[in-house]
Motif scaffolding. Structure first.
Motif, short mmCIF file in Angstrom:
data_model
loop_
_atom_site.label_atom_id
_atom_site.label_comp_id
_atom_site.label_asym_id
_atom_site.label_seq_id
_atom_site.Cartn_x
_atom_site.Cartn_y
_atom_site.Cartn_z
N TRP A 145 29.85 103.27 -61.91
CA TRP A 145 29.98 101.82 -61.76
C TRP A 145 28.82 101.29 -60.93
N ALA A 167 35.02 100.55 -57.47
CA ALA A 167 35.92 99.98 -58.46
C ALA A 167 37.35 100.39 -58.14
N SER A 171 40.86 99.01 -62.95
CA SER A 171 39.89 98.05 -63.46
C SER A 171 39.27 98.54 -64.77
N TYR A 172 39.05 97.59 -65.67
CA TYR A 172 38.33 97.86 -66.93
C TYR A 172 37.45 96.66 -67.24
N ILE A 173 36.29 96.92 -67.84
CA ILE A 173 35.39 95.86 -68.28
C ILE A 173 35.10 96.08 -69.76
N ALA A 234 36.13 88.44 -62.54
CA ALA A 234 36.11 89.64 -61.70
C ALA A 234 36.29 89.18 -60.25
N PRO A 256 38.94 93.27 -63.38
CA PRO A 256 37.89 94.06 -62.74
C PRO A 256 37.75 93.69 -61.26
N CYS A 257 37.95 94.67 -60.39
CA CYS A 257 38.03 94.40 -58.96
C CYS A 257 37.27 95.48 -58.21
N LEU A 290 31.04 99.31 -65.39
CA LEU A 290 32.10 100.26 -65.03
C LEU A 290 32.48 101.11 -66.24
#
Length: 525
Positions: A145, A167, A171-173, A234, A256-257, A290
């Motif tokens: 990431w 990350a 979380s997912y992007i 995000a 996403p964080c 990520l």
């Protein structure tokens, strides 16, 4: 040839880790000094020459040299090495995350070492018990990431990577990356957010922990969820913590964080202020990338050691082996104390009336692999007659406070004092007798227990509730919890000895006490 390639790969990893601490090429950005690049295994605060006060040892206990701080420090070093080896081997999927994680070789190696040490101490009944992850559970881990601040005609210089960004689960992007403007939302309260448009932007919220981040979950996570509900793409969490370290805590933000460490956070805040003061709000953007993976079907190990007494009633002492990063404070110090107790109670001249059960547990950080609940289920003969379960969890980290000096980038350093961080002693049944032992521990050994009573059973204590007996938990709340800054140097060696000597004495008092004094209510709750 394969062995040669593998050796070269490991060498390149070591070189990359060594180079990680070098400064970023960019010198200024908006006229601001760029924060140093993250380096693993580094001390995040000032450790001066005034060390912790020596442990207090009653005269009649001087012969118990197996409880001396140097012995515990040696064990702690061995325990931390299992975490560091996981980084060298990139066993968690990359070179940005490491630790002693249940379901991976680092935890298995730790369990093997613990069992071997127990046997070397002369304990005959030692067993490594395999536990399996629940089929409906999985462990989310980030593999690679990046949080990259994008330079523009106003900032000057080149892009800046916030190297302490972490990350957060899960979380997912989509597509692996996103780019959007940054907007500062402070503490993200609704009274503030009604004046801020976060839609389509990366929201930056600011978190100042009162102690460690566990106390901020109930505030920070709902605020992040609210930001996503308002349209943020995000969320970045600036965490006011010592040094420039990674912090792996908070989860389920709703999108996403990422957490951002201390000095990176100071820089990001200053850059946002600079953009606003120069009339460039909305021009500062970031690119987030990520790749993550979920693991299921994992296997892990508990280590169970039994030191027989004159009765089948048991006193259970637990310390979990798992850790994020080096994990010297959570829970290397607690595990080191457990090892010292194993040495002490395996002595021929130290005997107990009740049977002592030592559990080095797994699964503290891996969903579906809870070591304590599995220990209870797999060992009914030991837990059906349990008198008390004691959970040792991060017990000897040094205490840190902000220093007076401010660095050129505006960051205020942290400095250690001569004591340990306060320790909460939780007793689920609030037994007055057990509370009195902790009162005596302050006077007898100088352990820094907080002055108020508690019925806390968090951490590994929660997994033991199914045993329906009193649970005692000791736990610190220092600022380095779940961070890469939990290295050996931030642990108080005298503090570990204080706790080990107190625990040995505590067990002996409980061993001879009437059952009704320990549990007057007749249940664990």
């Amino acid at each position: 040839m394969n062995r040669y390639i593998h050796a070269c790969s490991r060498l390149l990893t070591l070189i990359c880790v060594a180079l990680a601490g070098t400064a970023q090429a960019q010198e200024t950005w908006y006229g601001l000094p760029v924060p140093p690049t993250f380096a693993p295994h580094t001390i995040p605060a000032i450790i001066g020459s005034r060390g912790p006060a020596p442990a207090v040892v009653p005269a009649q206990e001087l012969q118990f040299n197996e409880l001396e701080g140097d012995r515990l420090a040696s064990d702690l070093k061995n325990i931390v090495q299992f975490s560091r080896q996981s980084l060298i081997n990139q066993e968690l999927g990359g070179n940005q995350m490491w630790g002693r994680v249940a379901g991976f070789p680092s935890l298995t190696a730790t369990a093997d070492w613990v069992a071997d040490q127990f046997q070397q101490y002369g304990i005959e009944d030692v067993e490594i018990q395999q536990v399996s992850q629940n089929p409906d559970s999985s462990l989310w881990l980030p593999q690679r990431w990046e949080v990259r601040l994008l330079a523009n005609e106003h900032t000057g210089g080149d892009d800046v990577v916030l190297s302490t960004a972490v990350a957060l689960s899960p979380s997912y992007i989509a597509g692996g990356s996103l780019q959007a403007p940054l907007v500062y939302t402070g503490n993200a309260r609704p009274a503030v957010l009604e004046h801020i448009d976060v839609s389509g932007k990366i929201a930056v919220q600011h978190i100042t922990p009162q102690a460690h981040l566990v106390f901020e979950r109930s505030h920070a996570v709902p605020r992040a969820q609210d930001l996503f509900a308002r349209g943020a793409v995000a969320v970045l969490n600036i965490i006011d913590q010592p040094g420039n370290e990674m912090a792996r805590d908070l989860a389920n933000c709703g999108g996403p964080c990422f957490n951002v460490g201390g000095r990176d956070g100071v820089f990001l805040s200053a850059a946002l202020d600079a953009a606003a003061s120069q009339g460039h709000s909305g021009t500062l953007q970031a690119r987030l990338s990520l790749q993550a993976q979920e693991y299921s079907g994992l296997q892990a190990e508990n280590v169970i050691a039994v030191i027989p007494g004159q009765s089948t009633e048991t006193i259970v002492i637990n310390a979990h082996m798992d850790a994020w990063y080096d994990g010297a404070g959570d829970n290397g110090d607690g595990l080191a104390v457990l090892m010292a107790l194993a040495r002490h109670f395996s002595r021929d001249d130290v005997t107990l009336q009740r049977t002592l059960v030592l559990v080095a547990s797994a699964g503290h950080h891996t969903p579906g692999l809870n070591g304590p609940s599995n220990a209870v289920a797999m060992n009914p003969d030991l837990f059906d007659e349990a008198l008390l379960i004691f959970n040792l969890e991060h017990v000897a980290q040094r205490n840190f406070s902000p220093a007076r000096s401010v660095l050129p980038d505006g960051y205020r350093d942290f400095i250690a004092d001569s004591g340990e961080a306060p320790i909460v002693a939780g007793i689920t049944n609030e037994s007055a007798y057990l509370q009195s032992l902790f009162d005596a521990g302050v006077q007898r050994y100088g352990v820094n227990f907080v002055s108020g009573n508690s019925d806390m059973a968090s951490g590994e204590g929660g997994g033991y509730r199914r045993a329906n007996v009193p649970i005692v938990t000791t736990m610190q709340a220092p600022p380095l919890y779940h961070t890469s800054g939990e290295v050996e140097e931030v642990i108080s060696v005298p503090g570990m000895e204080r706790m080990a000597r107190f625990m040995a004495w505590f067990i002996k008092q409980v061993d001879t006490a009437d059952r009704n004094r320990i549990n007057p209510a007749g249940s664990g709750e």
